[in-house]
Design an enzyme around this catalytic site. Sequence first.
Site, PDB file in Angstrom:
ATOM      1  N   SER A 135      54.152  35.012  49.575  1.00 48.41           N
ATOM      2  CA  SER A 135      55.100  34.997  48.472  1.00 48.41           C
ATOM      3  C   SER A 135      54.773  36.196  47.590  1.00 48.41           C
ATOM      4  CB  SER A 135      54.944  33.692  47.689  1.00 48.41           C
ATOM      5  OG  SER A 135      55.741  33.708  46.529  1.00 48.41           O
ATOM      6  N   LYS A 161      58.373  36.252  51.601  1.00 43.69           N
ATOM      7  CA  LYS A 161      59.204  35.626  50.558  1.00 43.69           C
ATOM      8  C   LYS A 161      59.120  36.515  49.335  1.00 43.69           C
ATOM      9  CE  LYS A 161      58.305  31.683  47.487  1.00 43.69           C
ATOM     10  NZ  LYS A 161      57.913  30.256  47.468  1.00 43.69           N
ATOM     11  N   LYS A 163      60.539  36.981  45.204  1.00 39.21           N
ATOM     12  CA  LYS A 163      61.091  36.266  44.062  1.00 39.21           C
ATOM     13  C   LYS A 163      62.334  37.001  43.580  1.00 39.21           C
ATOM     14  CE  LYS A 163      57.874  33.076  43.542  1.00 39.21           C
ATOM     15  NZ  LYS A 163      58.168  31.622  43.503  1.00 39.21           N
ATOM     16  N   ASP A 188      63.122  33.305  46.647  1.00 35.25           N
ATOM     17  CA  ASP A 188      62.886  32.131  45.794  1.00 35.25           C
ATOM     18  C   ASP A 188      63.328  32.473  44.371  1.00 35.25           C
ATOM     19  OD1 ASP A 188      61.981  29.871  44.492  1.00 35.25           O
ATOM     20  OD2 ASP A 188      59.874  30.109  45.048  1.00 35.25           O
ATOM     21  N   GLU A 213      65.400  29.651  48.133  1.00 31.13           N
ATOM     22  CA  GLU A 213      64.653  28.519  47.578  1.00 31.13           C
ATOM     23  C   GLU A 213      65.055  28.269  46.122  1.00 31.13           C
ATOM     24  OE1 GLU A 213      60.464  29.117  48.204  1.00 31.13           O
ATOM     25  OE2 GLU A 213      59.878  27.449  46.919  1.00 31.13           O
ATOM     26  N   ASP A 238      62.506  23.043  46.198  1.00 37.67           N
ATOM     27  CA  ASP A 238      61.099  22.998  45.780  1.00 37.67           C
ATOM     28  C   ASP A 238      61.027  22.123  44.523  1.00 37.67           C
ATOM     29  OD1 ASP A 238      58.622  23.545  44.602  1.00 37.67           O
ATOM     30  OD2 ASP A 238      58.742  25.711  44.735  1.00 37.67           O
ATOM     31  N   LYS A 262      54.839  20.675  48.283  1.00 35.42           N
ATOM     32  CA  LYS A 262      53.618  21.069  47.578  1.00 35.42           C
ATOM     33  C   LYS A 262      52.849  19.809  47.243  1.00 35.42           C
ATOM     34  CE  LYS A 262      55.383  25.305  45.470  1.00 35.42           C
ATOM     35  NZ  LYS A 262      56.004  25.907  44.267  1.00 35.42           N
ATOM     36  N   GLY A 290      52.860  27.071  47.772  1.00 32.53           N
ATOM     37  CA  GLY A 290      51.597  27.393  47.114  1.00 32.53           C
ATOM     38  C   GLY A 290      51.780  27.443  45.609  1.00 32.53           C
TER      39      GLY A 290
HETATM   40  O1  OSB Z   1      57.999  28.500  43.395  1.00 31.41           O
HETATM   41  O2  OSB Z   1      56.771  28.632  45.114  1.00 31.41           O
HETATM   42  C1  OSB Z   1      56.911  28.768  43.886  1.00 31.41           C
HETATM   43  C2  OSB Z   1      53.732  30.244  42.351  1.00 31.41           C
HETATM   44  C3  OSB Z   1      53.708  29.597  41.152  1.00 31.41           C
HETATM   45  C4  OSB Z   1      54.727  28.735  40.822  1.00 31.41           C
HETATM   46  C5  OSB Z   1      55.770  28.510  41.728  1.00 31.41           C
HETATM   47  C6  OSB Z   1      55.789  29.141  42.960  1.00 31.41           C
HETATM   48  C7  OSB Z   1      54.768  30.044  43.261  1.00 31.41           C
HETATM   49  C8  OSB Z   1      54.722  30.837  44.476  1.00 31.41           C
HETATM   50  C9  OSB Z   1      53.362  31.342  44.874  1.00 31.41           C
HETATM   51  O3  OSB Z   1      55.702  31.193  45.103  1.00 31.41           O
HETATM   52  C10 OSB Z   1      52.895  30.894  46.188  1.00 31.41           C
HETATM   53  C11 OSB Z   1      51.447  31.268  46.383  1.00 31.41           C
HETATM   54  O4  OSB Z   1      51.196  32.374  46.856  1.00 31.41           O
HETATM   55  O5  OSB Z   1      50.562  30.449  46.050  1.00 31.41           O
HETATM   56 MG    MG Z   2      59.324  27.856  44.917  1.00 30.44          MG
END
Ligand code: OSB
Ligand code: MG
Length: 373
Positions: A135, A161, A163, A188, A213, A238, A262, A290
């Site tokens: 991510s 992935k 953002k 995401d 996402e 999510d 998660k 994560g």
């Molecule tokens: O939406 O998946 C998410 C990190 C913090 C809060 C929300 C998210 C995330 C990530 C990071 O996408 C995933 C990771 O590398 O731990």
């Molecule tokens: Mg997410």
Amino acid sequence: MKIHRIEMREIRMPLVHFFETSFGRTTERRIVLVRADADGFSGWAEVTCGESPFYNYETPETAWHILRDFLVPWTLAGEFNSPSELAARFRPVRGHAMAKAALENALWDIEAQEKGISLARLIGGTREEIPCGVSIGIQNSVEELLDKIARELAAGYQRIKVKIKPGWDIEVLERIRERFPRVPLMADANSAYSLDDLPRLKLLDRFFLMMVEQPLGWDDIIDHAKLQKEIATPICLDESIHTSDDARKAIEIGACKIINIKLGRVGGFTGAIAMHDVCRAKGVPVWCGGMLESGIGRAHNIALSALEGFTLPGDVSASKRYWKQDIIDPEVEVSAHGTIAVPARAGIGYAPNLGRIERVTSRKESFGKAASA
Ligand code: OSB
Ligand code: MG
């Protein structure tokens, strides 16, 4: 299982690189760790909430309060045949899933050690290695993002992935597809859009994303169902899916085609396994999300990802992407083909590095009795 002592501590560790989503930038993590002692074994787990109540309402401060004043005393007061009994004991506390998950998951670690098997096998996981994605947060420039993607692909990761948010979406994805036309890619939004953005969200279909996402409200499934009828890109939920019943309803109304599970968001392994089972029965693929975890939470994520239904690469990646030095030995490493080997050792399969943990601890509190031996 009788827990005689529980230790909570907060650790602080800077990220090697800031992580930015539609709700803000993180540079340093504050993580509440839980250690539970029973029958000569210590189980470890972490609260996976962010520093601010932006992903969900939990923070290290709310978790500390809920654990210290409710969950820890309730755990010390009883005996358990299985860690899954904790979920029922915790039910009077509404929400606070990440605080609950930390205690429950520490007990799963103990149970696996008592049985002398890996946590992955204890929960029914069959995979020997798990497929990994990364991510990648919002960067200062598109060029920096493209460089990062190139580096992660060279390291072997199986999917990327990124953002997105209004102002960092279509143009960015265009540039990514120009340079990497065929990489498995997803985006995401962390709830940065509403149905008013429908024309823009429809443009996502140009990029052949594996999924988008949580584009809409953090607590929504109804509008996501409306959106899914308008776009070909599969929606993955999510933020808005907390229980196996939430998952069932979302799938039934067509709000998503994929779910990101998660451990913290669903309250621990009991909830995660139930959600996995519902999705599997309905033919909906899941993957493990994560929360910028330390090695402790990362180890739990690896165990969860060993379940059969986790068919898509997750956001579980190498320790060194987050930390100069992780708090477990060995650190989590990713193979050249983008996988993590599920450890066969008993429990979480990684040893908490107590000296390192002590050095990054900012507060600590213990409950119950030390072992009499
Ligand atoms: O939406 O998946 C998410 C990190 C913090 C809060 C929300 C998210 C995330 C990530 C990071 O996408 C995933 C990771 O590398 O731990
Ligand atoms: Mg997410």
